[in-house]
Design a protein around this motif. Structure first.
Motif, PDB file in Angstrom:
ATOM      1  N   ARG A 190     -17.930   1.491  -4.774  1.00 41.99           N
ATOM      2  CA  ARG A 190     -17.155   0.264  -4.900  1.00 41.99           C
ATOM      3  C   ARG A 190     -17.961  -0.869  -4.271  1.00 41.99           C
ATOM      4  NH1 ARG A 190     -12.130  -2.397  -6.652  1.00 41.99           N
ATOM      5  NH2 ARG A 190     -12.606  -4.448  -5.875  1.00 41.99           N
ATOM      6  N   SER A 246       0.924   9.309   2.986  1.00 42.15           N
ATOM      7  CA  SER A 246      -0.124   8.473   3.592  1.00 42.15           C
ATOM      8  C   SER A 246       0.421   7.400   4.526  1.00 42.15           C
ATOM      9  CB  SER A 246      -0.937   7.793   2.486  1.00 42.15           C
ATOM     10  OG  SER A 246      -0.110   6.919   1.742  1.00 42.15           O
ATOM     11  N   ASP A 262      -5.978  -5.019  -8.218  1.00 36.44           N
ATOM     12  CA  ASP A 262      -6.168  -4.254  -6.985  1.00 36.44           C
ATOM     13  C   ASP A 262      -5.212  -4.774  -5.923  1.00 36.44           C
ATOM     14  OD1 ASP A 262      -8.139  -2.667  -7.968  1.00 36.44           O
ATOM     15  OD2 ASP A 262      -9.799  -3.831  -7.119  1.00 36.44           O
ATOM     16  N   TRP A 263      -4.739  -3.883  -5.097  1.00 36.57           N
ATOM     17  CA  TRP A 263      -3.866  -4.297  -3.982  1.00 36.57           C
ATOM     18  C   TRP A 263      -4.582  -4.005  -2.693  1.00 36.57           C
ATOM     19  CZ3 TRP A 263       0.786  -6.878  -4.535  1.00 36.57           C
ATOM     20  CH2 TRP A 263       1.201  -7.054  -5.845  1.00 36.57           C
ATOM     21  N   ASP A 264      -5.373  -4.974  -2.240  1.00 39.38           N
ATOM     22  CA  ASP A 264      -6.166  -4.793  -1.013  1.00 39.38           C
ATOM     23  C   ASP A 264      -5.301  -4.928   0.223  1.00 39.38           C
ATOM     24  OD1 ASP A 264      -8.688  -4.243  -1.995  1.00 39.38           O
ATOM     25  OD2 ASP A 264      -8.979  -6.330  -2.536  1.00 39.38           O
ATOM     26  N   ARG A 307       3.276   2.100 -11.613  1.00 36.22           N
ATOM     27  CA  ARG A 307       3.360   0.703 -11.177  1.00 36.22           C
ATOM     28  C   ARG A 307       4.313  -0.113 -12.044  1.00 36.22           C
ATOM     29  NH1 ARG A 307      -2.515  -1.443  -9.143  1.00 36.22           N
ATOM     30  NH2 ARG A 307      -2.736   0.003  -7.421  1.00 36.22           N
ATOM     31  N   LEU A 360      -6.153   6.647  -2.789  1.00 34.34           N
ATOM     32  CA  LEU A 360      -4.718   6.466  -3.006  1.00 34.34           C
ATOM     33  C   LEU A 360      -4.425   5.622  -4.247  1.00 34.34           C
ATOM     34  CD1 LEU A 360      -3.609   5.854   0.695  1.00 34.34           C
ATOM     35  CD2 LEU A 360      -3.342   7.943  -0.641  1.00 34.34           C
ATOM     36  N   GLY A 361      -5.466   5.276  -4.974  1.00 35.13           N
ATOM     37  CA  GLY A 361      -5.276   4.530  -6.222  1.00 35.13           C
ATOM     38  C   GLY A 361      -4.873   3.086  -6.008  1.00 35.13           C
ATOM     39  N   LEU A 362      -5.129   2.546  -4.826  1.00 36.70           N
ATOM     40  CA  LEU A 362      -4.729   1.159  -4.559  1.00 36.70           C
ATOM     41  C   LEU A 362      -5.754   0.172  -5.085  1.00 36.70           C
ATOM     42  CD1 LEU A 362      -3.429   1.602  -0.908  1.00 36.70           C
ATOM     43  CD2 LEU A 362      -2.076   1.316  -2.971  1.00 36.70           C
ATOM     44  N   ILE A 363      -7.011   0.589  -5.077  1.00 29.28           N
ATOM     45  CA  ILE A 363      -8.054  -0.268  -5.647  1.00 29.28           C
ATOM     46  C   ILE A 363      -8.895   0.559  -6.620  1.00 29.28           C
ATOM     47  CG2 ILE A 363      -8.207  -1.896  -3.730  1.00 29.28           C
ATOM     48  CD1 ILE A 363     -10.611  -0.396  -2.688  1.00 29.28           C
ATOM     49  N   ARG A 364      -9.471  -0.144  -7.559  1.00 32.84           N
ATOM     50  CA  ARG A 364     -10.276   0.556  -8.569  1.00 32.84           C
ATOM     51  C   ARG A 364     -11.653   0.888  -8.027  1.00 32.84           C
ATOM     52  NH1 ARG A 364      -9.044  -4.021 -12.812  1.00 32.84           N
ATOM     53  NH2 ARG A 364      -9.022  -5.055 -10.810  1.00 32.84           N
ATOM     54  N   ARG A 367      -8.419   3.690   0.242  1.00 34.66           N
ATOM     55  CA  ARG A 367      -7.683   2.921  -0.762  1.00 34.66           C
ATOM     56  C   ARG A 367      -8.001   3.390  -2.175  1.00 34.66           C
ATOM     57  NH1 ARG A 367      -4.859  -1.332   0.353  1.00 34.66           N
ATOM     58  NH2 ARG A 367      -4.641  -1.941   2.530  1.00 34.66           N
ATOM     59  N   LEU A 416       2.823   1.597  -3.481  1.00 32.24           N
ATOM     60  CA  LEU A 416       1.937   1.855  -4.624  1.00 32.24           C
ATOM     61  C   LEU A 416       1.224   3.192  -4.486  1.00 32.24           C
ATOM     62  CD1 LEU A 416       0.486  -1.741  -5.048  1.00 32.24           C
ATOM     63  CD2 LEU A 416       2.149  -0.618  -6.531  1.00 32.24           C
ATOM     64  N   ALA A 417       1.142   3.706  -3.256  1.00 29.11           N
ATOM     65  CA  ALA A 417       0.483   5.002  -3.053  1.00 29.11           C
ATOM     66  C   ALA A 417       1.448   6.175  -3.217  1.00 29.11           C
ATOM     67  CB  ALA A 417      -0.157   5.040  -1.663  1.00 29.11           C
ATOM     68  N   VAL A 431      -1.470   3.841   5.527  1.00 29.67           N
ATOM     69  CA  VAL A 431      -2.666   3.009   5.439  1.00 29.67           C
ATOM     70  C   VAL A 431      -2.481   1.822   6.380  1.00 29.67           C
ATOM     71  CG1 VAL A 431      -4.198   1.729   3.894  1.00 29.67           C
ATOM     72  CG2 VAL A 431      -2.870   3.647   3.025  1.00 29.67           C
ATOM     73  N   GLU A 432      -3.419   1.656   7.267  1.00 33.64           N
ATOM     74  CA  GLU A 432      -3.412   0.579   8.272  1.00 33.64           C
ATOM     75  C   GLU A 432      -2.270   0.744   9.274  1.00 33.64           C
ATOM     76  OE1 GLU A 432      -5.358  -3.205   5.986  1.00 33.64           O
ATOM     77  OE2 GLU A 432      -3.359  -2.574   5.391  1.00 33.64           O
ATOM     78  N   SER A 447       0.841  -1.199   0.000  1.00 28.78           N
ATOM     79  CA  SER A 447       0.000   0.000   0.000  1.00 28.78           C
ATOM     80  C   SER A 447       0.872   1.242   0.000  1.00 28.78           C
ATOM     81  CB  SER A 447      -0.897   0.031   1.235  1.00 28.78           C
ATOM     82  OG  SER A 447      -1.736  -1.075   1.228  1.00 28.78           O
TER      83      SER A 447
END
Lengths: 241, 302
Positions: free
Chosen positions: B13, B82, A239-241, A92, B52-56, B49, A86-87, B84-85, A83
């Protein structure tokens, strides 16, 4: 792109990746010396060094590709690291291309160290047990050329292992695939599938038929670059969850 | 109107049948500390997310500092720091090396490292391995890393998670001071209202993927129904007198409490009671506790 590569190089400091790189040359050197001083070696430089490259190609190279790529990916698989990187806004494709180039580069560097270890063991063995000193002239150029061809042929298996290691956070999965591939390769050596089995490409470089060696270079080398391109596209889109 | 640093329109989403984020139109303006509130699973992290462009996203648009995230991802995210978590660190590296990694990734000058280390008071520990850091130190290093390159926006997802009270206070202070010290806008998510209350100038409340409120804390309190507290000589009889129009009136000690009353209604109630012969000795309109508003919005007080 240079910045991303530099960042990836910094991440290697103090990591197990460098330790894994050191294992094959140390093993090759120790094994080489023991074989020579035991008196059971081939006795001359050409055959001894060729045996060394074969051991590298059969077992140590695929296992090194497995270990290096798995550990390289594990650096990023800690909670939240993907995260974070990639942020940052870095494209990428640059992030994943850098990973591929680093993996290929580390395999190249390890191949070089293995070459050094093969010759070092020959010289050290002769010094320890002069009666068993290898005959003839050390074939530096020939071994370097073989190792380089093996490295090119190994790009496909390296890319394949890297893809699994990057995609899945598990350490066990890529390592299991790598061990499995290496053992299947032993059985597949003489089969038709052996011509295209990624783990056998470096071994095929040693084949007595020149076409087989060229095919290994083409499939392993070009295939490795194509596989890396596919990995970059695949991982960049998910996606990177 | 102030410039918006974050602007989303109809952002959605879905995960299968679940609407993780549903038609979210969010606006965070420059200089705000925007508290992003909601119970666990409300959709805050999914929103972050996407920001921050991590998920669509399934649909909708995201603009960061005027840049569309879909078409100008790099320009948009270059303005964002950022966490995150958790503050994801390379534990094999020192604090300084961790920052150097991000400097290279973001193309930020390495002289920034000393500046951000000083901000989070980690200068003397900068050459220790991150694996030796306490959780609070890791969190501070994460914030230092997010501050590299002087971003216009800091996005912090539950930044005090897992910290001890001293660590929470430290991080809270750092966040509260950030807009004035660095000119940074902050979006901080939390499921704890008490925490956001102490830092945020503005809040957004989410639940089940939907944005239920956005505005200042004062607005949040003002728009919520107030209660009227009456001190009166005979609460029981007074309640009976009011029951037709105010069936929810409750007796509390020496008086009555009537929920959901505004000023005009309070005057009418007072008049009615006095005309009926009651001795009204006190009348006060009280705002509801912030926590009650939050629970009422998110439906958690049911």
């Amino acid at each position: 792109m240079i910045g991303v590569l530099l960042a990836d190089l910094i991440k290697l400091r103090g990591s197990l990746v460098l330790l894994v790189m050191a294992v094959p040359p140390v093993m090759m050197a120790v094994l080489g010396v023991l074989v020579i001083i035991s008196g059971n070696g081939a006795g001359d430089w050409p055959r001894t060094t060729l045996s060394g490259t074969a051991i590298w190609a059969y077992f140590l190279l695929p296992m090194t590709a497995t270990g290096l790529t798995a550990l390289l990916a594990q650096l990023e698989h800690s909670t939240g690291v993907w995260s974070h990187i990639l942020a940052t806004g870095t494209p990428r494709w640059q992030i994943f291309l850098s990973k591929g180039l680093i993996a290929f580069g580390l395999m190249g560097a390890t191949s070089l160290l293995v070459g050094v270890a093969i010759f070092t063991s020959g010289h050290v063995g002769g010094l320890v047990m002069p009666a068993e000193a290898l005959e003839g002239v050390p074939p530096y150029g020939q071994v370097a050329y073989i190792l380089m061809k093996m490295w090119v042929a190994s790009l496909l298996v390296t890319a394949f292992q890297l893809a699994i290691a990057l995609r899945f956070a598990s350490f066990a999965l890529p390592v299991s695939v790598g061990i499995g591939g290496t053992f299947v390769a032993v059985a597949a050596t003489s089969s038709q599938w052996g011509l295209v089995f990624p783990w056998l490409m470096p071994v095929n470089v040693l084949a007595s038929e020149p076409e087989r060696g060229l095919l290994a270079m083409a499939i392993g080398g070009i295939g490795g670059l194509v596989a890396l391109a596919a990995i970059i596209i695949w991982l960049s889109r998910r996606d990177w969850d | 109107m102030t410039d918006a640093i974050i602007e989303t329109e109809h952002l959605s989403r879905h995960y299968g049948e679940l609407n993780a984020v549903d038609d979210l139109s969010l606006r965070v303006e420059c200089g705000q500390i925007f508290g992003f509130l909601g119970p666990n699973g409300a959709g805050k992290t999914t929103t972050i997310r996407m920001l921050l462009g991590l998920i669509r996203r399934d649909c909708g648009t995201i603009r960061i500092a005027g840049h569309d995230l879909a078409s100008s991802r790099r320009e948009a995210l270059a303005r964002v720091g950022s966490i995150v978590e958790t503050p994801a660190l390379y534990l094999n590296l020192t604090g300084r090396q961790n920052l150097a990694v991000t400097c290279h990734m973001r193309g930020v000058d390495k002289s920034e490292i000393d500046r951000v280390l000083d901000i989070v008071d980690l200068t003397k520990d900068a050459n220790r391995k991150a694996s030796e850091y306490s959780l609070g130190m890791r969190q501070r290093l994460g914030i230092a890393r997010a501050l590299l390159g002087q971003p216009e926006l800091l996005v912090l997802d539950e930044p005090t998670n897992g910290l001890d009270p001293a660590g929470i206070r430290e991080i809270r202070q750092l966040i509260a001071d950030a807009p004035a010290r660095f000119g940074t806008t902050i979006l901080v998510s939390s499921h704890m209202l008490s925490e956001v209350e102490q830092m945020a100038s503005h809040v957004g409340v989410m639940n089940q993927g939907r944005l239920l409120f956005q505005g200042t804390l004062t607005d949040l309190i003002r728009t919520a129904p107030h209660r009227l507290e009456i001190r009166i000589d005979n609460p029981s009889r007074a309640r009976t007198a009011l029951v037709k129009n105010w069936p929810n009136a409750e007796i509390t000690g020496a008086g009555l409490v009537l929920p959901g009353v505004n000023e005009a209604e309070a005057a009418a109630i007072n008049r009615q009671l006095v005309e009926a012969g009651f001795a009204v000795t006190g009348l006060a309109i009280k705002p509801p506790a912030l926590e009650d508003i939050f629970l009422s919005l998110t439906g958690e007080n049911k």
